[in-house]
Scaffold this motif. Structure first.
Motif, PDB file in Angstrom:
ATOM      1  N   PRO A   9       0.821  -1.209   0.000  1.00 14.52           N
ATOM      2  CA  PRO A   9       0.000   0.000   0.000  1.00 14.52           C
ATOM      3  C   PRO A   9       0.853   1.257   0.000  1.00 14.52           C
ATOM      4  O   PRO A   9       1.900   1.315   0.642  1.00 14.52           O
ATOM      5  CB  PRO A   9      -0.820  -0.124   1.279  1.00 14.52           C
ATOM      6  CG  PRO A   9      -0.117  -1.099   2.119  1.00 14.52           C
ATOM      7  CD  PRO A   9       0.639  -2.007   1.218  1.00 14.52           C
ATOM      8  N   ILE A  13      -5.415   4.959   2.923  1.00 18.23           N
ATOM      9  CA  ILE A  13      -6.264   3.816   2.602  1.00 18.23           C
ATOM     10  C   ILE A  13      -7.466   4.290   1.773  1.00 18.23           C
ATOM     11  O   ILE A  13      -7.982   5.385   1.969  1.00 18.23           O
ATOM     12  CB  ILE A  13      -6.674   3.105   3.910  1.00 18.23           C
ATOM     13  CG1 ILE A  13      -7.133   1.692   3.636  1.00 18.23           C
ATOM     14  CG2 ILE A  13      -7.720   3.886   4.684  1.00 18.23           C
ATOM     15  CD1 ILE A  13      -7.037   0.781   4.837  1.00 18.23           C
ATOM     16  N   VAL A  98      -5.001  -2.014   1.192  1.00 20.67           N
ATOM     17  CA  VAL A  98      -5.173  -0.945   0.208  1.00 20.67           C
ATOM     18  C   VAL A  98      -6.546  -0.311   0.388  1.00 20.67           C
ATOM     19  O   VAL A  98      -6.707   0.903   0.279  1.00 20.67           O
ATOM     20  CB  VAL A  98      -5.005  -1.509  -1.216  1.00 20.67           C
ATOM     21  CG1 VAL A  98      -5.129  -0.404  -2.244  1.00 20.67           C
ATOM     22  CG2 VAL A  98      -3.671  -2.222  -1.353  1.00 20.67           C
TER      23      VAL A  98
ATOM     24  N   ARG B 234       0.374   1.787   7.765  1.00 16.40           N
ATOM     25  CA  ARG B 234      -0.958   1.365   8.174  1.00 16.40           C
ATOM     26  C   ARG B 234      -1.088   1.385   9.683  1.00 16.40           C
ATOM     27  O   ARG B 234      -0.251   0.848  10.402  1.00 16.40           O
ATOM     28  CB  ARG B 234      -1.267  -0.040   7.636  1.00 16.40           C
ATOM     29  CG  ARG B 234      -1.572  -0.057   6.140  1.00 16.40           C
ATOM     30  CD  ARG B 234      -2.869   0.680   5.850  1.00 16.40           C
ATOM     31  NE  ARG B 234      -3.096   0.874   4.424  1.00 16.40           N
ATOM     32  CZ  ARG B 234      -2.798   2.004   3.752  1.00 16.40           C
ATOM     33  NH1 ARG B 234      -2.247   3.030   4.366  1.00 16.40           N
ATOM     34  NH2 ARG B 234      -3.075   2.107   2.478  1.00 16.40           N
ATOM     35  N   ASP B 239      -6.713   4.357   9.732  1.00 16.50           N
ATOM     36  CA  ASP B 239      -7.420   3.677   8.641  1.00 16.50           C
ATOM     37  C   ASP B 239      -8.872   3.385   8.983  1.00 16.50           C
ATOM     38  O   ASP B 239      -9.751   3.516   8.144  1.00 16.50           O
ATOM     39  CB  ASP B 239      -6.714   2.357   8.311  1.00 16.50           C
ATOM     40  CG  ASP B 239      -5.262   2.574   7.975  1.00 16.50           C
ATOM     41  OD1 ASP B 239      -4.918   3.702   7.600  1.00 16.50           O
ATOM     42  OD2 ASP B 239      -4.474   1.621   8.100  1.00 16.50           O
TER      43      ASP B 239
END
Lengths: 223, 397
Positions: A9, A13, A98, B234, B239
């Motif tokens: 990624p 996101i 992703v 991440r 997220d």
């Protein structure tokens, strides 16, 4: 072993599919149905035979990109009120890095055969997670190269998270696991040829037999 | 054992049993390594020495009785486990806790993340022989524990949250104590960074040691600081934000090469980001109720219990039976100090959880450990084990 290229990624996101879109997509392609007991997120019921195809598609399709298998969760429905179908279930929570979508695949497992295909070749995380589920529930993951106990002692008999395994049951466990067979398998997988076994091939007792009490305290007795 | 290497050489490998214990005792773990000189030709790892049967135990009690057990998962940041479990059960009830409770939970989470990272990095540095840093961090960590003690009486295993709120509100002077400790944390991080960041011995021992590529880290299911050290940006707080994390101003910290150096440094800089989140949260902390008023979860006040029959019955039912989430399967995850801490809860509509599966973040990291060590030196066993932050409590459950 893992031949495909993981999409790394890059950047924030993306929104990805909604749960309804995922249900539509996967029910059209594989005939998966939404599990009614998940009122909060998305759990899809999948047949054991199609599991690998579904997971491979989820992982490799660029618009889905479920790159991470988070866990493998065993469930024993033996004592579940009103449960009529197969005794066990295996849940596979997955997520994409992703896109912001997640799902859980649920495979019902019959008590007699007690087998599901292994995802070992698709995700590295499956290796230990499947070992743990086998250890705790006795569900066999067909194709797993090293399906040995992970959390429990290697001499342990039975599968403790099954609902018919008594919570207070004790077992006498004395010998450590030599692990030399695992080490040799590991070296072979790295390309070594073993000519002569090592010294550690004989396990050593970690407690003297006389030191082990003949009867262990039962539940309710003094600790 | 005598072997032929992939290159065709005949060598005599020495099998060495490392553990149970030692590797600077990050937990009782065992590694069986085949050594070619000081290089690890191949190894296998064993776990389970601290397996208490968490998942079997929690099936025997009520949902509230699970909470003290969650403390014993990652005991370096016990509050985050409490919060994760309560959040999962609250999701099943479809309730949101009051605003003050959310802000307090954010403060406690971030302070827990800081002390967890402190334990991880400074014990890791001790493994490398750098003892001074240990005192800088443990002194500061001690002050956070003093706040925990004032909050709930317990230091290590707090059980501070309740389903639908907190055990109690904060004490008078809590904000001042936290602000004071934040200054100490910043100065401790600054001092430790000064000691190690350009230290040749430290760099030699950690740079390019046991690197994990981003693709491998994803396939192994790594989350949290270890995944970010491999360069994957991440973080569940960004997220899939919960508790209003999207409204806080903070950065995720990422590494480039995923080696031991990056894994330590990501944690080091994350502490500074967490300090900033706690400051912002303290500014938002307004007086108000801390527990939800939902009668399915919260005990009525004693005054109501003594004067109202319905409240008396409600109190009795909650204490003797506990909460009853609706039947079904629910997964919920929070960004704990080590990564994604998930709880998969299966309820049959009764008062005891039918099945609780914890997804401990360090389980996936320890699964990759044998792969990480292959080809590295025996001396890197301890340093790389410290950098993936294995907490035996949550690993073995």
């Amino acid at each position: 072993m893992i031949a495909h290229r993981t999409q790394i990624p890059n950047g924030p996101i993306q929104p990805g599919f909604t749960n309804e879109q995922l249900v539509t997509l996967l029910s059209e392609r594989f005939g998966l149905t939404r599990d009614a007991s998940d009122h909060w997120d998305l759990t899809l019921v999948c047949q054991a035979e199609q599991l690998r195809d579904v997971v491979k598609y989820l992982r490799d399709e660029p618009t889905l990109s479920f790159a991470m298998l988070l866990d493998v969760v065993g469930v024993d429905y033996l004592a579940y009120p009103g449960h009529r179908s197969e005794r066990f279930a295996v849940l596979y929570p997955m997520k994409s890095l992703v896109f912001r979508h997640r799902l859980v695949l649920k495979v019902m497992v019959d008590e007699d055969a007690c087998v599901v295909p292994s995802l070992f070749e698709l995700y590295k995380s499956a290796e230990w997670a499947e070992r743990e589920t086998w250890d705790q529930y006795g569900i066999i993951f067909a194709g797993h190269p090293n399906l040995k106990r992970l959390l429990n002692h290697h001499e342990f008999v039975g599968h403790p998270l099954r609902k018919d395994y008594p919570c207070q049951k004790r077992q006498k466990l004395s010998m450590n696991d030599p692990m030399i067979d695992q080490l040799e398998a590991r070296l072979r997988s790295l390309g070594y040829t073993i000519l002569e076994r090592g010294e550690a091939s004989v396990g050593q007792a970690i407690t003297r037999p006389s030191a082990v009490p003949s009867a262990l305290p039962t539940a309710g007795g003094k600790p | 054992m005598k072997v032929i290497t992939p290159q065709g050489d005949h060598v005599d490998l020495m099998t060495l049993n490392v553990g149970p214990s030692h590797p600077a005792t990050h937990g009782t773990l065992r590694i069986l390594a085949a050594l070619d000189g000081e290089t690890i030709a191949g190894c296998v790892t064993e776990m389970g020495y601290l397996h208490r049967g968490f998942e079997k135990m929690v099936e025997q009690g009520t949902y509230s009785q699970v909470l003290p057990y969650t403390d014993r998962l990652n005991y370096c940041s016990a509050m985050m486990n409490n919060i994760g479990f309560c959040k999962a059960v609250e999701k099943m009830f479809a309730i949101t806790v009051p605003e003050r409770c959310i802000v307090v939970r954010v403060i406690l989470s971030e302070l827990s993340r800081i002390i967890d990272h402190m334990v991880c990095t400074c014990t890791n540095l001790v493994d490398l022989g750098a003892l001074t840093n240990f005192w800088y961090f443990f002194n500061t960590r001690e002050q956070v524990y003093t706040i925990w003690e004032k909050l709930c009486g317990a230091r290590l295993t707090n059980t501070m949250t309740r389903i639908g709120g907190m055990y109690r509100d904060t004490y008078h002077g809590f904000e001042d104590d936290v602000r004071a400790v934040l200054v100490k944390i910043e100065s401790a991080v600054h001092e430790v960074r000064g000691l190690i960041e350009h230290n040749k011995i430290f760099i030699d021992r950690t740079k390019d040691v046991c690197p994990v590529s981003a693709a491998d880290a994803i396939s192994w299911g790594w989350t949290g600081p270890c995944l970010r050290a491999s360069g994957v940006d991440r973080d569940l707080r960004k997220d899939e934000p919960y508790y209003g994390y999207e409204t806080y101003n903070f950065d995720t910290v990422i590494g480039t090469s995923g080696d031991t150096f990056d894994r330590i440094m990501v944690r080091m800089y994350e502490m500074i980001e967490s300090v900033s989140i706690v400051r912002q949260a303290l500014d938002r902390l307004k007086p108000g109720p801390i527990n939800t008023l939902d009668a399915r979860l919260s005990l009525p006040s004693r005054d109501q219990v003594y004067h109202d029959m319905e409240a008396l019955i409600n109190s009795f039912k909650l204490v003797y039976e506990g909460v009853r989430p609706p039947a079904g399967i629910c997964y919920d995850a929070t960004e704990a100090a080590n990564g994604e801490l998930g709880y998969h809860i299966i309820s049959d509509g009764g008062t005891n959880p039918y099945r609780v599966k914890v997804r401990p973040p360090c389980f996936t990291q320890y699964a990759a450990y044998a792969d990480m060590l292959t080809g590295s030196m025996l001396a890197d066993v301890a340093s790389s084990l410290g950098s993936i932050n294995i907490i035996a409590g949550e690993l073995d459950r």
